[in-house]
Structure formats: structure tokens, C-alpha cells
Design an enzyme around this catalytic site. Structure first.
Site, PDB file in Angstrom:
ATOM      1  N   ALA A  38     124.903 -21.418  81.312  1.00  0.00           N
ATOM      2  CA  ALA A  38     124.639 -21.258  80.371  1.00  0.00           C
ATOM      3  C   ALA A  38     125.113 -19.285  81.398  1.00  0.00           C
ATOM      4  O   ALA A  38     126.107 -19.023  80.400  1.00  0.00           O
ATOM      5  CB  ALA A  38     123.018 -20.730  80.010  1.00  0.00           C
ATOM      6  N   ASP A  41     128.695 -20.188  81.171  1.00  0.00           N
ATOM      7  CA  ASP A  41     129.242 -21.123  79.987  1.00  0.00           C
ATOM      8  C   ASP A  41     129.414 -18.770  79.780  1.00  0.00           C
ATOM      9  O   ASP A  41     130.869 -18.669  79.014  1.00  0.00           O
ATOM     10  CB  ASP A  41     128.845 -21.364  79.083  1.00  0.00           C
ATOM     11  CG  ASP A  41     128.904 -22.594  79.293  1.00  0.00           C
ATOM     12  OD1 ASP A  41     127.473 -23.491  79.043  1.00  0.00           O
ATOM     13  OD2 ASP A  41     129.932 -23.071  79.804  1.00  0.00           O
ATOM     14  N   SER A  86     115.474 -22.166  72.113  1.00  0.00           N
ATOM     15  CA  SER A  86     115.719 -21.055  73.540  1.00  0.00           C
ATOM     16  C   SER A  86     114.521 -20.047  73.507  1.00  0.00           C
ATOM     17  O   SER A  86     113.320 -20.520  72.640  1.00  0.00           O
ATOM     18  CB  SER A  86     116.456 -20.321  73.351  1.00  0.00           C
ATOM     19  OG  SER A  86     117.717 -20.897  73.438  1.00  0.00           O
ATOM     20  N   MET A  87     113.688 -19.747  74.034  1.00  0.00           N
ATOM     21  CA  MET A  87     112.743 -18.319  74.139  1.00  0.00           C
ATOM     22  C   MET A  87     112.756 -17.018  73.833  1.00  0.00           C
ATOM     23  O   MET A  87     113.768 -16.383  75.045  1.00  0.00           O
ATOM     24  CB  MET A  87     112.046 -18.887  75.772  1.00  0.00           C
ATOM     25  CG  MET A  87     111.537 -20.117  75.227  1.00  0.00           C
ATOM     26  SD  MET A  87     110.187 -20.292  76.129  1.00  0.00           S
ATOM     27  CE  MET A  87     110.695 -20.187  78.344  1.00  0.00           C
ATOM     28  N   GLU A 116     100.777 -20.555  79.336  1.00  0.00           N
ATOM     29  CA  GLU A 116     101.840 -21.534  80.202  1.00  0.00           C
ATOM     30  C   GLU A 116     102.545 -20.839  81.209  1.00  0.00           C
ATOM     31  O   GLU A 116     102.963 -20.127  80.896  1.00  0.00           O
ATOM     32  CB  GLU A 116     102.159 -22.675  79.884  1.00  0.00           C
ATOM     33  CG  GLU A 116     101.636 -23.208  78.671  1.00  0.00           C
ATOM     34  CD  GLU A 116     102.318 -23.844  77.573  1.00  0.00           C
ATOM     35  OE1 GLU A 116     103.832 -24.527  77.637  1.00  0.00           O
ATOM     36  OE2 GLU A 116     102.244 -24.630  76.722  1.00  0.00           O
ATOM     37  N   LYS A 118     105.510 -19.993  83.241  1.00  0.00           N
ATOM     38  CA  LYS A 118     106.802 -20.648  83.411  1.00  0.00           C
ATOM     39  C   LYS A 118     107.179 -20.437  84.392  1.00  0.00           C
ATOM     40  O   LYS A 118     108.162 -20.373  84.471  1.00  0.00           O
ATOM     41  CB  LYS A 118     106.893 -18.978  82.484  1.00  0.00           C
ATOM     42  CG  LYS A 118     109.087 -18.986  82.233  1.00  0.00           C
ATOM     43  CD  LYS A 118     109.695 -18.181  81.271  1.00  0.00           C
ATOM     44  CE  LYS A 118     111.106 -18.395  80.630  1.00  0.00           C
ATOM     45  NZ  LYS A 118     111.708 -18.719  82.381  1.00  0.00           N
ATOM     46  N   ARG A 139     118.840 -29.962  79.044  1.00  0.00           N
ATOM     47  CA  ARG A 139     118.727 -29.270  77.550  1.00  0.00           C
ATOM     48  C   ARG A 139     120.426 -29.100  77.391  1.00  0.00           C
ATOM     49  O   ARG A 139     120.526 -28.874  76.083  1.00  0.00           O
ATOM     50  CB  ARG A 139     118.299 -27.574  78.204  1.00  0.00           C
ATOM     51  CG  ARG A 139     118.422 -27.478  76.393  1.00  0.00           C
ATOM     52  CD  ARG A 139     117.778 -25.523  77.235  1.00  0.00           C
ATOM     53  NE  ARG A 139     117.237 -25.004  75.719  1.00  0.00           N
ATOM     54  CZ  ARG A 139     118.693 -24.163  74.940  1.00  0.00           C
ATOM     55  NH1 ARG A 139     119.545 -24.468  76.363  1.00  0.00           N
ATOM     56  NH2 ARG A 139     118.026 -23.565  74.238  1.00  0.00           N
ATOM     57  N   LYS A 288     101.910 -19.740  73.730  1.00  0.00           N
ATOM     58  CA  LYS A 288     102.462 -19.986  72.303  1.00  0.00           C
ATOM     59  C   LYS A 288     100.862 -19.821  71.730  1.00  0.00           C
ATOM     60  O   LYS A 288      99.768 -20.429  71.716  1.00  0.00           O
ATOM     61  CB  LYS A 288     102.135 -22.039  72.281  1.00  0.00           C
ATOM     62  CG  LYS A 288     103.489 -21.913  73.716  1.00  0.00           C
ATOM     63  CD  LYS A 288     104.257 -23.598  74.278  1.00  0.00           C
ATOM     64  CE  LYS A 288     105.480 -23.602  75.194  1.00  0.00           C
ATOM     65  NZ  LYS A 288     105.895 -24.740  75.796  1.00  0.00           N
ATOM     66  N   LYS A 312     108.909 -12.310  80.930  1.00  0.00           N
ATOM     67  CA  LYS A 312     109.201 -12.449  82.249  1.00  0.00           C
ATOM     68  C   LYS A 312     108.374 -10.979  82.994  1.00  0.00           C
ATOM     69  O   LYS A 312     108.081 -10.397  82.881  1.00  0.00           O
ATOM     70  CB  LYS A 312     110.359 -11.655  81.872  1.00  0.00           C
ATOM     71  CG  LYS A 312     111.208 -12.597  81.198  1.00  0.00           C
ATOM     72  CD  LYS A 312     111.007 -14.144  81.671  1.00  0.00           C
ATOM     73  CE  LYS A 312     112.377 -14.418  82.354  1.00  0.00           C
ATOM     74  NZ  LYS A 312     113.460 -15.006  82.101  1.00  0.00           N
TER      75      LYS A 312
HETATM   76  C1  LIG Z   1     108.766 -25.661  72.936  1.00  0.00           C
HETATM   77  C2  LIG Z   1     109.530 -24.440  73.627  1.00  0.00           C
HETATM   78  C3  LIG Z   1     110.902 -24.063  73.055  1.00  0.00           C
HETATM   79  C4  LIG Z   1     108.434 -22.707  72.816  1.00  0.00           C
HETATM   80  C5  LIG Z   1     109.261 -23.780  75.289  1.00  0.00           C
HETATM   81  N1  LIG Z   1     111.220 -23.876  74.904  1.00  0.00           N
HETATM   82  C6  LIG Z   1     110.589 -23.925  76.784  1.00  0.00           C
HETATM   83  N2  LIG Z   1     112.517 -23.485  77.454  1.00  0.00           N
HETATM   84  C7  LIG Z   1     113.987 -23.142  76.159  1.00  0.00           C
HETATM   85  C8  LIG Z   1     114.346 -22.466  77.202  1.00  0.00           C
HETATM   86  N3  LIG Z   1     115.039 -22.589  77.885  1.00  0.00           N
HETATM   87  C9  LIG Z   1     116.225 -22.065  78.016  1.00  0.00           C
HETATM   88  N4  LIG Z   1     116.409 -23.066  78.991  1.00  0.00           N
HETATM   89  C10 LIG Z   1     117.846 -22.579  79.749  1.00  0.00           C
HETATM   90  C11 LIG Z   1     118.925 -21.991  78.456  1.00  0.00           C
HETATM   91  C12 LIG Z   1     117.772 -21.233  77.721  1.00  0.00           C
HETATM   92  N5  LIG Z   1     116.751 -21.504  77.061  1.00  0.00           N
HETATM   93  C13 LIG Z   1     114.170 -23.438  79.103  1.00  0.00           C
HETATM   94  C14 LIG Z   1     112.186 -23.702  78.312  1.00  0.00           C
HETATM   95  C15 LIG Z   1     109.814 -23.926  77.687  1.00  0.00           C
HETATM   96  C16 LIG Z   1     109.826 -23.875  79.139  1.00  0.00           C
HETATM   97  C17 LIG Z   1     108.279 -23.722  80.143  1.00  0.00           C
HETATM   98  C18 LIG Z   1     108.568 -23.414  81.179  1.00  0.00           C
HETATM   99  N6  LIG Z   1     109.706 -22.807  81.770  1.00  0.00           N
HETATM  100  O1  LIG Z   1     107.602 -23.785  81.630  1.00  0.00           O
HETATM  101  C19 LIG Z   1     107.505 -23.792  79.019  1.00  0.00           C
HETATM  102  N7  LIG Z   1     106.108 -23.774  79.466  1.00  0.00           N
HETATM  103  N8  LIG Z   1     106.818 -24.228  77.254  1.00  0.00           N
HETATM  104  C20 LIG Z   1     108.417 -23.811  77.077  1.00  0.00           C
HETATM  105  N9  LIG Z   1     108.446 -24.246  75.695  1.00  0.00           N
END
Ligand SMILES: CC(C)(C)c1nc(N2CCN(c3ncccn3)CC2)c2cc(C(N)=O)c(N)nc2n1
Length: 329
Positions: A38, A41, A86-87, A116, A118, A139, A288, A312
Site C-alpha cells: 500500500a 503503491d 479498510s478501517m 480488540e 489492533k 489482503r 466494532k 491509533k
Molecule cells: C473486519 C474489519 C474490516 C472491521 C477489520 N479490518 C481490519 N483491518 C482492515 C484494514 N487493514 C488494512 N491493511 C492494509 C491496508 C489497508 N487496510 C488491516 C486489517 C482489522 C484489523 C485488526 C487488527 N489489526 O488487529 C482487527 N483486530 N480487526 C480488524 N477488522
């Protein structure tokens, strides 16, 4: 369109090319990406935009003129049936309060959240057919990832078979513990190899190895946090994680279901304190809406669920020595 002058654009183009060449060399030469796709890119697209806006700056040696200019990995591609979203990120409790208010307004009542840690790793999807692991993928850009099944077979905490013949997909984070990261970098340094800047890059570089035998030597772990389209008896995120744990997936037991934001804030304070003592890296807390039917009702924006937010932590003092070594190479 940027509002840069030609001079400023020239400087920016020069530094982007320099950076991208370093990253691409590390990727091709040492097959150890030192940076997330990412990130690569984003810089690549920025360079493309500048070159489009200032054609006089395009030169044949620019990485954008290379046929394989983009990081082409040799893994076969995997189309994610359900996109890996994404988040949204927030950086203050005030913004978290606003998130909670938005949710309450949208659903018309208070909601419970699952909080949770991260995990600072890279996303991984695991697909099982009749209880057997048939595919593991990264991903990628959220819609298309890379097939890393051969590598995933060497991650010890990933069950190769389930106690029931289920056909399911789960998703989580693949990470490298702090100790394994330090050990790996010491070994690499002793071998005169480039060290990894942080555990996330080490995990990405180790999982996305073309030679799975290299992955086997790396101590990778996972924390699984999503059951994609779970059976209807699973109605909440917290319950889903407990159920995946029972199926043999490695889940993070610190996750907690809270009825109020005050409890969430206490959880955040607790893990802001505990962060450095954890055996793995975290870079925040993911919040969440726990109720899965509410999640569906709230839905997603193009790339981000409306029912979840990532708080964050402020960046901690990174061990800049490693980073300096890396960038001066
Ligand atoms: C299912 C959802 C979408 C809500 C979701 N998405 C996650 N992420 C999305 C963005 N991600 C991402 N990675 C690279 C580029 C853009 N977005 C990285 C994972 C989560 C990451 C963690 C974690 N790290 O511990 C977590 N406990 N729950 C997550 N839950």
C-alpha cells in the site's frame, strides 16, 4: 492536480524515484519487501500523477517507464469474494465519542462494542473446504490479494484441518512477535543482510516469500478476528471470536465486549500502559459494533465499514537506528 511549481515538482519527483528504486531493488534483489505494498503503491501513483502533470519531468530511467515498474509479485492472484475492507482511523477519544454518537443516532439506541487490540501485522484470509485449509491469501488491494497457501502451511498456529468438516473463510492478522523479530534481525545483520525496519515488514517479507521453505524458518503467528458470513447462530463479534477459538484458530484473548464508551476508554488506557510489555506489536484498538445484524444494517462505505473504527496510539519512539541503517543503504 498538485499546486507545486515546476521546481518543487522536480524535487518531489527526484525523491519519489529515489525512494521507489530503493524499495523495488530491495523487493527484487533481496526478495524482502521493506515496505507494505500500500505504501509503495501510494508513492508510485504520486509519481505517476506528477509525471502526468509535468511531462517535461518524465525520463526513460523513471521507474514508471519500466515494464515491471510496479511491484509485480509472482504469486497467483486471489479475488476476494467478500472484499477485505479498510478501517477508518481516529486519534482521540473525542473522535471515538463522535463515532459512538453517530452509531447511536443511526440505530436509534445505545450499542455494545467489541474492543480488540489492533495487531501490527498484515491481513490474511484463510479458506477451508470440508474442514481442510485450501487457500490462504493476503489482503492485496482489498479486492485482489496474493495466494500464499504454501507459505501458510508453515505457520504453526494455523490449523491445517478443522475439528468439523466446515466450508468457511476466516480472516485475521499475520504477525511476527517482538522476540522473533529481534532474533531474525540479529541473524540477518550477522549475515550482512538488510534488516527489517519493524515486525510488520518482517511479517510481510516472511509471508510473501516465493520460497515457502524460507517462511518455514521464520516464526510467524496469527490472530484470527473475522468469520466471513458466519452461521446464523453466531450473532455477535465477540461470540464469533470465541467460536473460532473453539475451532482451533489462534485468537487474541484480550478482546472484550463493552456496553459503554467509558469501559472502552478504560480498556484503551489499560493497553496504552501495557503496549510495550506485550510480546507482539499493536498500533491501536479496533472498536466494532458487536451485534452482527446491526453491522449489516449500518453497512459499509466504499472501503470502510460504518460500524467499526480504529483508535491509533500516538507513534511510539521507534528504534530509529535500524531505520537509519535501512535508508542509508
Ligand atoms: C473486519 C474489519 C474490516 C472491521 C477489520 N479490518 C481490519 N483491518 C482492515 C484494514 N487493514 C488494512 N491493511 C492494509 C491496508 C489497508 N487496510 C488491516 C486489517 C482489522 C484489523 C485488526 C487488527 N489489526 O488487529 C482487527 N483486530 N480487526 C480488524 N477488522
Amino acid at each position: 492536480m498538485t499546486n507545486l511549481s515546476l521546481e518543487e515538482a522536480k524535487t518531489k519527483v527526484k525523491s519519489l524515484r529515489n525512494q521507489l528504486n530503493k524499495w523495488a531493488d530491495a523487493y527484487y534483489a533481496k526478495d524482502a519487501p521493506v515496505v507494505e505494498d500500500a505504501t509503495y503503491d501510494k508513492s508510485y501513483q504520486e509519481l505517476e500523477k506528477l509525471e502526468a502533470q509535468f511531462p517535461e519531468l518524465v525520463s526513460s530511467d523513471s521507474i514508471t517507464q519500466r515494464v515491471g515498474g510496479e511491484i509485480k509479485s509472482n504469486f497467483s492472484k486471489v479475488e476476494h469474494e467478500v472484499p477485505m475492507l479498510s478501517m477508518g482511523d481516529v486519534f482521540s477519544k473525542t473522535e471515538l465519542k463522535e463515532f459512538d454518537e453517530r452509531i447511536q443516532k443511526a440505530v436509534g439506541h445505545r450499542v455494545a462494542y467489541n474492543a480488540e487490540l489492533k495487531i501490527d501485522g498484515l491481513s490474511l484470509s484463510l479458506e477451508y473446504e470440508d474442514g481442510r485449509l485450501v487457500r490462504a491469501s493476503t489482503r492485496g488491494n482489498g479486492s485482489v490479494g496474493e495466494d500464499v497457501t504454501a507459505n501458510a502451511r508453515f505457520i504453526k498456529d494455523i490449523p491445517q484441518t478443522l475439528p468439523e468438516p466446515l466450508t468457511i473463510e476466516v480472516r485475521g492478522e499475520c504477525y511476527m512477535g517482538k522476540e522473533s523479530f529481534a532474533k531474525l534481525n540479529t541473524e540477518r545483520d550477522a549475515e550482512g543482510k538488510q534488516v527489517f525496519a519493524n515486525p510488520r515488514n518482517a511479517a510481510a517479507g516472511s509471508l510473501r516469500q516465493l520460497d515457502a521453505k524460507v517462511t518455514k524458518k521464520r516464526d510467524l503467528s496469527t490472530f484470527i478476528y473475522t468469520w466471513v458470513n458466519p452461521p446464523e447462530q453466531i450473532t455477535g463479534q465477540h461470540q464469533a471470536i470465541k467460536a473460532m477459538d473453539k475451532l482451533g484458530f489462534h485468537t487474541n484473548q484480550t478482546g472484550h465486549r463493552f456496553e459503554s464508551m467509558d469501559e472502552v476508554f478504560k480498556f484503551i488506557d489499560e493497553y496504552t500502559e501495557k503496549r510495550d510489555s506485550l510480546s507482539y506489536g499493536i498500533d491501536g484498538i479496533v472498536l466494532k459494533v458487536d451485534d452482527l445484524s446491526l453491522q449489516n444494517k449500518l453497512g459499509n462505505t466504499v472501503k470502510v465499514p460504518r460500524w467499526e473504527i480504529a483508535y491509533k496510539f500516538p507513534p511510539e519512539e521507534q528504534e530509529t537506528i535500524v531505520r537509519d541503517i535501512l535508508w542509508t543503504v
